[in-house]
Design a protein around this motif. Structure first.
Motif, PDB file in Angstrom:
ATOM      1  N   TRP A  95      -1.852 -27.440   4.467  1.00  0.00           N
ATOM      2  CA  TRP A  95      -0.261 -26.572   4.590  1.00  0.00           C
ATOM      3  C   TRP A  95       0.279 -27.361   4.690  1.00  0.00           C
ATOM      4  CZ3 TRP A  95       1.005 -24.946   9.065  1.00  0.00           C
ATOM      5  CH2 TRP A  95       0.297 -24.743  10.821  1.00  0.00           C
TER       6      TRP A  95
ATOM      7  N   CYS B  18      -7.399 -28.449   5.570  1.00  0.00           N
ATOM      8  CA  CYS B  18      -7.055 -26.901   5.789  1.00  0.00           C
ATOM      9  C   CYS B  18      -6.078 -26.360   5.307  1.00  0.00           C
ATOM     10  CB  CYS B  18      -6.646 -26.484   7.572  1.00  0.00           C
ATOM     11  SG  CYS B  18      -5.987 -26.038   8.477  1.00  0.00           S
TER      12      CYS B  18
ATOM     13  N   CYS C  23      -8.961 -30.413  16.377  1.00  0.00           N
ATOM     14  CA  CYS C  23      -9.717 -29.924  15.101  1.00  0.00           C
ATOM     15  C   CYS C  23      -9.505 -30.893  13.901  1.00  0.00           C
ATOM     16  CB  CYS C  23      -8.862 -28.661  14.619  1.00  0.00           C
ATOM     17  SG  CYS C  23      -9.634 -27.604  13.345  1.00  0.00           S
TER      18      CYS C  23
ATOM     19  N   ARG D 101      -4.332 -30.730   7.986  1.00  0.00           N
ATOM     20  CA  ARG D 101      -3.669 -30.193   6.954  1.00  0.00           C
ATOM     21  C   ARG D 101      -3.119 -29.883   6.538  1.00  0.00           C
ATOM     22  NH1 ARG D 101       0.979 -28.882  11.222  1.00  0.00           N
ATOM     23  NH2 ARG D 101       1.122 -30.923  12.102  1.00  0.00           N
TER      24      ARG D 101
ATOM     25  N   ALA E 272      -2.887 -21.881   7.861  1.00  0.00           N
ATOM     26  CA  ALA E 272      -3.148 -21.951   9.101  1.00  0.00           C
ATOM     27  C   ALA E 272      -3.689 -20.502   9.462  1.00  0.00           C
ATOM     28  CB  ALA E 272      -1.765 -21.543   9.636  1.00  0.00           C
TER      29      ALA E 272
ATOM     30  N   VAL F 191      -3.081 -26.796  19.352  1.00  0.00           N
ATOM     31  CA  VAL F 191      -4.224 -26.423  18.931  1.00  0.00           C
ATOM     32  C   VAL F 191      -4.815 -27.439  17.167  1.00  0.00           C
ATOM     33  CG1 VAL F 191      -4.923 -24.419  17.152  1.00  0.00           C
ATOM     34  CG2 VAL F 191      -2.769 -24.068  19.367  1.00  0.00           C
TER      35      VAL F 191
END
Ligand code: SF4
Length: 471
Positions: free
Chosen positions: A424, A443, A418, A422, A446, A414
């Motif tokens: 996170w 990001c 993008c 991330r 999530a 996924v």
């Protein structure tokens, strides 16, 4: 100075799901009664987690664009927006101070007493010759076993309509629970029947399941040979798309205003982020897949891969909403629920005033300016996967069982498409486009698309055709 935030459900699959919220937001914006109207969604962007960050003022009124109280309005929205409230919302709403903003959260528009007038309007539109002596009304609700409140409003409205004496009979029937609409002929004796869906939007249920379940052939269907003789059913549009709903929204916002009638100020951190972005745009800046540059007293946004193409060969968009509609689908016609997926269509240019630029970039990349600016100043708080998983309830609670390997496996698929990094998951991001790196976008936690995919993985259904109920 006030921001009005309309909250919709949205969808990962259906590009039309947000249409009615867009339409109400556009209508309210055109009336100019609020200094700002923004939208936020459970399944689209800006997400419920991000939307407060996108508000420009410190006095924020949040209205759930839902037809009834229930799981979303009482559990999901307050939880995701960090309102510190769970359960039924009192008639005057809930007011909280969050990050320097006063946030007022109201009841959903569907429970407002004026919705009874909307039902009557819809019935008269569907059957202009309506005669109270020989016409029955069916108020049709969805019905669910998850929260009894969602049915309560259908029964309440049926009672209001009964008291109003506008119909020979009034019935509350449901799609998914008893008394079911499929058995309407057992309940209704009148020769004329107006069926008004108490639904928020035109969609799968109103266009397909309801007509199919009861055998409607169009707006008017004649049923012959029933126990009560020939009966004609007039099928109305859903109440949620009626223009009078904007009046209901305004009333809710007014009621929620309470004692603090003076309103708020401009939110400083929000203003700083946009000022910094406009300064970059004045020099030409690349952000994500687009370039923003000044042109003849305006700003132009276009796909970076269209740089150098003649203006005449591109579709020229002149409003933020035109840009929103242009980039909702990718070039293959697939819906883009996450705006930073690397599939922005090409072939357009948007030419906008400075005043329109903020809204346009917000629609193109929701919350990206605010979050990138916060990260640039070491002020972006991240939520690790475990905290996101622990917060989930209902059908998403099972993501708590996902192993780190499963989460990583899904994220590779996924998030691989993008542009965001991330944070996170502890991926490093030293610069953003504020530091000159165009595709560097943080990001902080999530997104709901990833959460939904992890749920499918845990359920062993990932890769199977998605169904509307999974959305
Ligand atoms: S979780 Fe993944 S797909 Fe979702 S916004 Fe973040 S990086 Fe993009």
């Amino acid at each position: 100075m006030r921001s009005l935030v309309l909250i919709g459900h949205g969808s990962h699959l259906n590009p039309q799901s947000a249409s009615s919220v867009y339409a109400y937001a556009d209508l309210l914006r055109s009336k100019g009664l609020f200094d700002e109207v923004v939208e936020g969604y459970w399944k689209e962007e800006p997400s419920l987690r991000q939307v407060l960050r996108t508000a420009h003022y410190t006095d924020v009124t949040v209205i759930p664009m839902f037809i009834s109280e229930g799981y979303f309005t009482e559990t999901v929205i307050p939880r995701e927006m960090g309102l510190g409230h769970q359960g039924p919302v009192p008639p005057q709403g809930v007011a909280r101070s969050i990050g320097g903003r006063t946030v007022r959260y109201t009841l959903p528009y569907g429970v407002h007493p004026r919705m009874a007038e909307v039902i009557l309007e819809r019935a008269r539109e569907a059957y202009p010759d309506l005669n109270p002596a020989d016409t029955a009304l069916i108020v049709l609700g969805h019905g669910t076993t998850r929260n009894e409140n969602s049915n309560k409003i259908v029964y309440q409205n049926a009672e209001r309509m009964r008291e109003g004496g506008h119909f020979a009979e009034v019935h509350a029937l449901f799609l998914d629970e008893v008394p079911k609409v499929t058995g309407w002929q057992e309940h209704v004796g009148a020769p004329n029947v107006v069926l008004v869906p108490f639904f928020a939007s035109e969609g799968w249920h109103t266009l397909e399941t309801i007509p199919e379940d009861i055998g409607l052939t169009g707006e008017v269907t004649v049923f012959e040979g029933g126990a009560n003789g020939t009966q004609t059913v007039y099928y109305s549009k859903p109440v949620g798309t009626h223009s009078a709903v904007t009046e209901v929204i305004l009333q809710l916002a007014e009621d929620a205003r309470g004692a603090a009638a003076q309103g708020g100020d401009i939110d400083r951190s929000h203003q700083d982020a946009w000022d910094a972005f406009v300064r970059l745009a004045e020099q030409t800046v690349r952000i994500g897949e687009v370039i923003v540059r000044p042109t003849e007293g305006m700003f132009e946004i276009r796909h970076a891969l269209d740089e150098g193409r003649a203006n005449e060969s591109l579709v020229t968009l002149v409003t933020p909403e035109g840009l929103r509609d242009q980039v909702r689908l990718d070039e293959a016609g697939e819906f883009r629920p996450v705006h930073t997926l690397r599939n922005l269509p090409r072939g357009w240019r948007a030419v906008l005033s400075t005043a329109e630029l903020r809204r346009a970039v917000h629609l193109l990349y929701p919350a990206v300016i605010e979050e990138s600016y916060a990260h640039h100043h070491h002020a972006l708080r991240c939520t690790p996967w475990n905290a996101t998983a622990r917060r989930q309830t209902g059908i998403y609670a099972k993501v708590q069982k996902a192993t780190p390997q499963q989460v990583e496996h899904v994220a590779k698929d996924v998030c691989g498409g993008c542009m965001k990094t991330r944070l996170w998951a502890d991926e490093p991001l030293h610069q953003t486009f504020f530091g000159g790196v165009p595709g560097a976008i943080p990001c902080a936690e999530a997104c709901t698309l990833l959460v939904a995919e992890v749920r499918e993985e845990v359920s062993g259904k990932r890769g199977a055709a998605a169904s509307p109920s999974h959305d």
